[in-house]
Motif scaffolding. Structure first.
Motif, PDB file in Angstrom:
ATOM      1  N   PRO A  81      12.673  11.423  -3.625  1.00 36.60           N
ATOM      2  CA  PRO A  81      13.096  11.742  -5.005  1.00 36.60           C
ATOM      3  C   PRO A  81      13.853  10.605  -5.698  1.00 36.60           C
ATOM      4  N   ASP A  82      14.324   9.613  -4.922  1.00 34.94           N
ATOM      5  CA  ASP A  82      15.085   8.482  -5.466  1.00 34.94           C
ATOM      6  C   ASP A  82      14.184   7.331  -5.903  1.00 34.94           C
ATOM      7  N   THR A  83      12.868   7.489  -5.744  1.00 40.52           N
ATOM      8  CA  THR A  83      11.966   6.355  -5.941  1.00 40.52           C
ATOM      9  C   THR A  83      11.050   6.523  -7.145  1.00 40.52           C
ATOM     10  N   ASN A  84      10.521   5.380  -7.567  1.00 37.43           N
ATOM     11  CA  ASN A  84       9.559   5.333  -8.663  1.00 37.43           C
ATOM     12  C   ASN A  84       8.135   5.357  -8.099  1.00 37.43           C
ATOM     13  N   ASN A  85       7.153   5.071  -8.957  1.00 38.80           N
ATOM     14  CA  ASN A  85       5.750   5.097  -8.526  1.00 38.80           C
ATOM     15  C   ASN A  85       5.398   3.953  -7.571  1.00 38.80           C
ATOM     16  N   HIS A  86       6.284   2.991  -7.402  1.00 42.13           N
ATOM     17  CA  HIS A  86       6.069   1.893  -6.448  1.00 42.13           C
ATOM     18  C   HIS A  86       6.710   2.194  -5.090  1.00 42.13           C
ATOM     19  N   LYS A  87       7.302   3.392  -4.994  1.00 44.28           N
ATOM     20  CA  LYS A  87       8.018   3.815  -3.784  1.00 44.28           C
ATOM     21  C   LYS A  87       9.220   2.913  -3.488  1.00 44.28           C
ATOM     22  N   THR A  88       9.860   2.473  -4.588  1.00 45.06           N
ATOM     23  CA  THR A  88      11.106   1.714  -4.476  1.00 45.06           C
ATOM     24  C   THR A  88      12.183   2.450  -5.270  1.00 45.06           C
ATOM     25  N   ILE A 141      14.118  -2.158  -3.288  1.00 43.40           N
ATOM     26  CA  ILE A 141      14.639  -1.432  -2.129  1.00 43.40           C
ATOM     27  C   ILE A 141      13.650  -0.306  -1.841  1.00 43.40           C
ATOM     28  N   LYS A 142      13.056  -0.350  -0.671  1.00 44.41           N
ATOM     29  CA  LYS A 142      11.951   0.538  -0.346  1.00 44.41           C
ATOM     30  C   LYS A 142      12.390   1.911   0.160  1.00 44.41           C
TER      31      LYS A 142
END
Length: 173
Positions: A21-28, A68-69
């Motif tokens: 839930p902390d990530t964007n569409n780039h999974k960062t 940050i991944k």
């Protein structure tokens, strides 16, 4: 109130795992989420230094150096680098860690300014920050340059606000 405090007395560390839930569409990690973490850890450092309530006066910069991944840990280190009469400059270093490999890297750095408040909500004096380590001394020694740039930027922001003010969305551009 004490007149001086060692920088290390304000040092604050906050860690979290980057979850989906902390990530964007780039999974960062979302930049805004990181900015909220930065403001939170910096405020704690400022309160520790002043032992007063504080308000954020400015966020000078948030320089995103690496993404940050998802699944990595994010660790934020904050401390007061320099003080003026009622204000404190706080440095925040953001380190990402691949928890499986142990690889760590600095992914962002930020400078924020906080003002200490008294019971009446008005600014109050803060102790002088005393650096000890090479990192603390370097940041302290270059703080006056950042303060000059901060003051200039603030004046430009005030001029911009006065010049363009508040308009209704339907006003002509």
């Amino acid at each position: 109130m004490e007149n001086e405090k060692f920088v290390k007395e304000s040092r604050t560390v906050k860690s979290a795992v980057v979850l989906p839930p902390d990530t964007n569409n780039h999974k960062t990690l979302f930049g805004g989420k990181l900015m909220a973490y930065i403001d939170d850890v910096a405020a704690i450092a400022a309160i520790r230094h002043a032992r007063k309530h504080v308000v954020t006066a400015s966020t000078d910069s948030v320089d995103f150096l690496h993404p940050i991944k998802e699944g990595h840990a994010v660790c934020l280190e904050a401390f007061v680098t320099w003080t003026h009469k009622t204000s404190m400059e706080v440095f925040v270093k953001v380190i990402a860690e691949n928890l499986l490999s142990g690889e760590r890297k600095v992914c962002a750095v930020s400078f924020l300014t906080f003002v200490a408040l008294g019971e009446d909500g008005k600014p109050v004096p803060v102790p002088k920050a005393v650096p000890e380590t090479p990192e603390e001394k370097w940041l302290h020694d270059h703080a006056s340059e950042r303060a000059v740039a901060r003051k200039k930027r603030r004046e430009e922001s005030k001029r911009l606000a006065q010049e363009f003010g508040v308009k209704k969305p339907w006003d002509e551009a």
